[in-house]
Design an enzyme around this catalytic site. Structure first.
Site, PDB file in Angstrom:
ATOM      1  N   GLY A  56       0.848  -1.187   0.000  1.00  0.00           N
ATOM      2  CA  GLY A  56       0.000   0.000   0.000  1.00  0.00           C
ATOM      3  C   GLY A  56       0.877   1.227   0.000  1.00  0.00           C
ATOM      4  O   GLY A  56       2.057   1.146   0.351  1.00  0.00           O
TER       5      GLY A  56
ATOM      6  N   LYS B 148      -9.087 -10.682 -17.473  1.00  0.00           N
ATOM      7  CA  LYS B 148      -9.140 -10.687 -18.943  1.00  0.00           C
ATOM      8  C   LYS B 148      -8.410 -11.881 -19.570  1.00  0.00           C
ATOM      9  O   LYS B 148      -8.943 -12.555 -20.441  1.00  0.00           O
ATOM     10  CB  LYS B 148      -8.513  -9.394 -19.450  1.00  0.00           C
ATOM     11  CG  LYS B 148      -8.696  -9.175 -20.918  1.00  0.00           C
ATOM     12  CD  LYS B 148     -10.084  -8.701 -21.171  1.00  0.00           C
ATOM     13  CE  LYS B 148     -10.310  -8.361 -22.608  1.00  0.00           C
ATOM     14  NZ  LYS B 148     -11.654  -7.816 -22.789  1.00  0.00           N
TER      15      LYS B 148
ATOM     16  N   HIS C  61       8.360  -7.488  -3.752  1.00  0.00           N
ATOM     17  CA  HIS C  61       7.105  -7.838  -4.440  1.00  0.00           C
ATOM     18  C   HIS C  61       7.290  -9.118  -5.257  1.00  0.00           C
ATOM     19  O   HIS C  61       7.914  -9.089  -6.305  1.00  0.00           O
ATOM     20  CB  HIS C  61       6.680  -6.692  -5.355  1.00  0.00           C
ATOM     21  CG  HIS C  61       6.195  -5.510  -4.584  1.00  0.00           C
ATOM     22  ND1 HIS C  61       4.870  -5.333  -4.249  1.00  0.00           N
ATOM     23  CD2 HIS C  61       6.858  -4.473  -4.030  1.00  0.00           C
ATOM     24  CE1 HIS C  61       4.732  -4.238  -3.538  1.00  0.00           C
ATOM     25  NE2 HIS C  61       5.927  -3.682  -3.398  1.00  0.00           N
TER      26      HIS C  61
ATOM     27  N   CYS D 228       5.277  -6.179   1.591  1.00  0.00           N
ATOM     28  CA  CYS D 228       5.619  -4.753   1.659  1.00  0.00           C
ATOM     29  C   CYS D 228       4.861  -4.067   2.806  1.00  0.00           C
ATOM     30  O   CYS D 228       5.107  -4.363   3.973  1.00  0.00           O
ATOM     31  CB  CYS D 228       5.379  -4.098   0.301  1.00  0.00           C
ATOM     32  SG  CYS D 228       6.109  -2.457   0.182  1.00  0.00           S
ATOM     33  N   TYR D 229       3.912  -3.202   2.505  1.00  0.00           N
ATOM     34  CA  TYR D 229       3.148  -2.535   3.567  1.00  0.00           C
ATOM     35  C   TYR D 229       2.500  -3.567   4.492  1.00  0.00           C
ATOM     36  O   TYR D 229       2.459  -3.388   5.714  1.00  0.00           O
ATOM     37  CB  TYR D 229       2.076  -1.645   2.925  1.00  0.00           C
ATOM     38  CG  TYR D 229       1.246  -0.860   3.905  1.00  0.00           C
ATOM     39  CD1 TYR D 229       1.755   0.278   4.520  1.00  0.00           C
ATOM     40  CD2 TYR D 229      -0.061  -1.258   4.216  1.00  0.00           C
ATOM     41  CE1 TYR D 229       0.982   1.008   5.423  1.00  0.00           C
ATOM     42  CE2 TYR D 229      -0.834  -0.533   5.121  1.00  0.00           C
ATOM     43  CZ  TYR D 229      -0.315   0.598   5.712  1.00  0.00           C
ATOM     44  OH  TYR D 229      -1.069   1.314   6.596  1.00  0.00           O
TER      45      TYR D 229
ATOM     46  N   GLU E 279       5.069 -10.604  -6.871  1.00  0.00           N
ATOM     47  CA  GLU E 279       4.091 -10.680  -7.963  1.00  0.00           C
ATOM     48  C   GLU E 279       4.565 -10.023  -9.246  1.00  0.00           C
ATOM     49  O   GLU E 279       3.975 -10.216 -10.290  1.00  0.00           O
ATOM     50  CB  GLU E 279       2.757 -10.051  -7.519  1.00  0.00           C
ATOM     51  CG  GLU E 279       2.753  -8.536  -7.295  1.00  0.00           C
ATOM     52  CD  GLU E 279       3.271  -8.100  -5.916  1.00  0.00           C
ATOM     53  OE1 GLU E 279       3.933  -8.923  -5.255  1.00  0.00           O
ATOM     54  OE2 GLU E 279       3.037  -6.943  -5.520  1.00  0.00           O
TER      55      GLU E 279
ATOM     56  N   ASP F 152     -15.198 -10.670 -24.472  1.00  0.00           N
ATOM     57  CA  ASP F 152     -15.967 -10.846 -23.242  1.00  0.00           C
ATOM     58  C   ASP F 152     -17.408 -11.277 -23.524  1.00  0.00           C
ATOM     59  O   ASP F 152     -17.876 -12.283 -22.987  1.00  0.00           O
ATOM     60  CB  ASP F 152     -15.989  -9.554 -22.413  1.00  0.00           C
ATOM     61  CG  ASP F 152     -14.597  -9.090 -22.057  1.00  0.00           C
ATOM     62  OD1 ASP F 152     -13.664  -9.910 -22.176  1.00  0.00           O
ATOM     63  OD2 ASP F 152     -14.439  -7.928 -21.676  1.00  0.00           O
TER      64      ASP F 152
END
Ligand code: XMP
Length: 555
Positions: A96, A410, A211, A123-124, A213, A269
């Protein structure tokens, strides 16, 4: 139109596409059961990510899913009982932007750490854990932003075990954990982070300052996989395709013996949502494709051929070009064009829905990113997303929504689409605005002549881009027709004709974009062909503006 409005109005194809950087797939996990698609209501192993406002929170959930474990992002202050109800295998606290000492900084409820499931703070999230449990968090003399060297301590503990002693990771922080809370072991450090990872394996609490990710942390997937498999004990292997059976069952349960209609735009979609509902309801689904005459070349034919002829979907193709063009005559203002197209679209759709008769359900291709934007945990209903995004659907239609893609990102929709045999052309289609070519005829009225020129020029550009194997690399590539004329010489004659602008951009999410460095020979071929094959064009130019300061579309 403001940026925010535009972002909200993007076509279903362009809505929040998240770029997935290529990275190594997590290794084969012996003993993991392929996740049998669950019947409706049957629990699927899941890991919940609590969002503390980090830029990458969505990406964490994405990565966890890529590791084969279902994951959802929830607001950090979601009521505790909602979490308990879902019985997740683990929690992840996201990063964050705040400092844990800032006045309005989101706080960590310590009850979350006592649910008896592992918790990973990133992290945060890690700093919050450290602060709440008696560690020391302070601002470091220098922040760490970007690639950083991470050095393991004492084998990396159970979280980082087996990873190289020294490795690259990606950091984005100024506050740092200087001392872990009592009972925690420090597992790694970096130049500005004395404690860059910690754990208390007894209590199942883990923290990493970096991170995992993002693609710039090469061992990120391994770290997440260890957390999910070894620490949280996830056994199933979830995949987007496993949603198919689950959703088919859910649609049948929702609609019963009822009938549904779905507006098809040709985008991935609505196409995927339609195919899922078709699988569930067969003939009881009717798709409506409103051709407003501002589609790309052959698009209408492709939709009809693929859906009606190849996939056996009951499809109403409404050729409404005249209606739209009549209303657009003389209109130059881009917002007026959008409004007219939006209104007319709804009218046509309503008429067709009335013809279909007793359909009580409307299928929409709402994605997980739309759901997150609207509150994330379902507390607020997702904004209704008109499949054309040009105005929303009329309230008086009073239909229940069927939204089989609500849980998918997506890229996952594309995976489901491929599994459902949607032709590749639709699966990988570049975003296309709901009002279509109308917003690419700039500074003048939209009429048949201009649409024909633009459509042909656009088709040539697409052919060349595809031939150069660049179609999927580009976020969008298209032509624009400014309504001005300039002088040229063609043969022995002077010409006075339109220019065509080539616009091609790379982007991750359409919020920012860079102009694509298309190869010169591609540009040359496209330019020659457009001028030779499109009467009415005597000049081709290239738009080399990024976003910001430009926008992707010209109007
Ligand atoms: P801009 O031009 O704002 O576009 O950089 C961002 C993304 O949104 C698409 N776009 C639209 N999509 N209706 C839509 O459905 C619109 O009016 C519209 N305007 C822009 C654009 O193609 C890009 O992907």
């Amino acid at each position: 139109m403001s940026d925010a409005q535009r972002a909200a109005a993007v076509t279903e194809d362009s809505a929040a596409r998240v770029h997935v950087p290529e990275r190594s797939a997590p290794g084969a996990d012996p003993g993991i059961e392929t996740h049998a698609p669950s019947a409706v209501g049957m629990a699927v192993e899941e890991v919940l990510v609590l969002d503390f406002g980090g830029q990458y929170s969505q990406l964490i959930a994405r990565r966890i899913r890529e590791c084969g474990v279902f994951s959802e992002l929830l607001p950090h202050d979601i009521p505790l009982e909602k979490i308990v109800e879902r019985a997740p295998k683990a929690l992840v606290l996201s990063g964050g932007p705040a400092s844990v000492y800032a006045e309005d900084a989101p706080v960590l409820r310590t009850e979350l750490l006592a649910l008896g499931i592992p918790v990973l703070g990133i992290c945060y999230g890690m700093q919050l854990m450290a602060k709440e449990l008696g560690g020391r968090v302070e601002q470091a003399p220098a922040g760490e932003f970007g690639r950083t060297e991470l050095t393991l301590r004492e084998g990396g503990g159970s979280l980082l075990e087996g990873l190289p002693e020294s490795q690259q990771c990606w950091m984005s922080h100024r506050d740092t954990v200087f001392e872990p809370p009592p009972g925690f072991d420090a597992l790694a450090s970096s130049p500005e982070s004395p404690v860059a990872a910690f754990e208390d394996s007894e209590r199942g609490l883990y923290g990493i300052q970096f991170h995992p990710e993002v693609v710039h942390t090469p061992y990120g997937t391994e770290v997440l996989t260890r957390f999910l498999r070894e620490i949280a004990g996830c056994r199933e292997r979830w995949s987007a395709a496993s949603v198919i059976d689950e959703q088919v069952a859910a649609i049948r349960a929702q609609v019963g013996e009822g009938r549904a209609i779905c507006g098809l735009s040709g985008g991935v979609d609505s196409a995927t949502a339609a195919l899922l509902v078709h699988r569930a309801l067969g003939e009881r689904l009717t798709c409506v494709f409103v051709d407003h005459g501002m589609m790309r070349k052959d698009e209408a034919t492709q939709v009809v051929e693929s859906f009606r002829d190849r996939l056996g979907v009951s499809l109403v193709h409404v050729d409404a070009a005249d209606r739209f063009l009549d209303r657009l005559a003389g209109v130059e203002d881009p917002e007026a064009k959008r409004k007219i197209i939006g209104e007319e679209f709804i009218r046509v759709f309503e008429e067709e829905a009335a013809r279909v008769g007793d359909a009580g359900y409307l299928v929409q291709g709402t994605l997980y990113s739309d759901v997150i934007e609207s509150g994330g945990d379902g507390r607020e209903a997702a904004t209704i997303k008109s499949h054309h995004n040009v105005g929303g659907l009329p309230e008086e239609m009073e239909m229940d929504l069927v939204e089989p893609l609500r849980k998918l990102f997506k890229d996952e929709v594309r995976a489901v689409a491929a599994e459902l045999d949607l032709p590749g052309r639709f699966v990988w289609r570049q975003p296309f605005p709901g009002p279509g070519l109308a917003i690419r005829i700039v500074g003048g009225e939209v009429n048949r002549e201009r649409l024909d020129i633009l459509r042909d020029a656009d088709a040539i550009l697409q052919e060349e881009v595809r031939a150069a194997d660049l179609y999927r690399e580009l976020w969008q590539s298209f032509c624009v027709l400014p309504v001005v004329r300039s002088v040229g010489v063609q043969g022995d004659e002077r010409s006075y004709a339109y220019p065509i602008v080539i616009r091609a951009v790379t982007s991750d999410d359409a919020m920012t974009a860079d102009w694509a460095r298309l190869p010169y020979d591609l540009l040359e071929r496209a330019s020659n062909r457009i001028i030779n094959e499109c009467p009415g064009v005597n000049r081709v130019t290239l738009d080399i503006t990024s976003k910001p300061p430009g926008t992707i579309e010209w109007e």
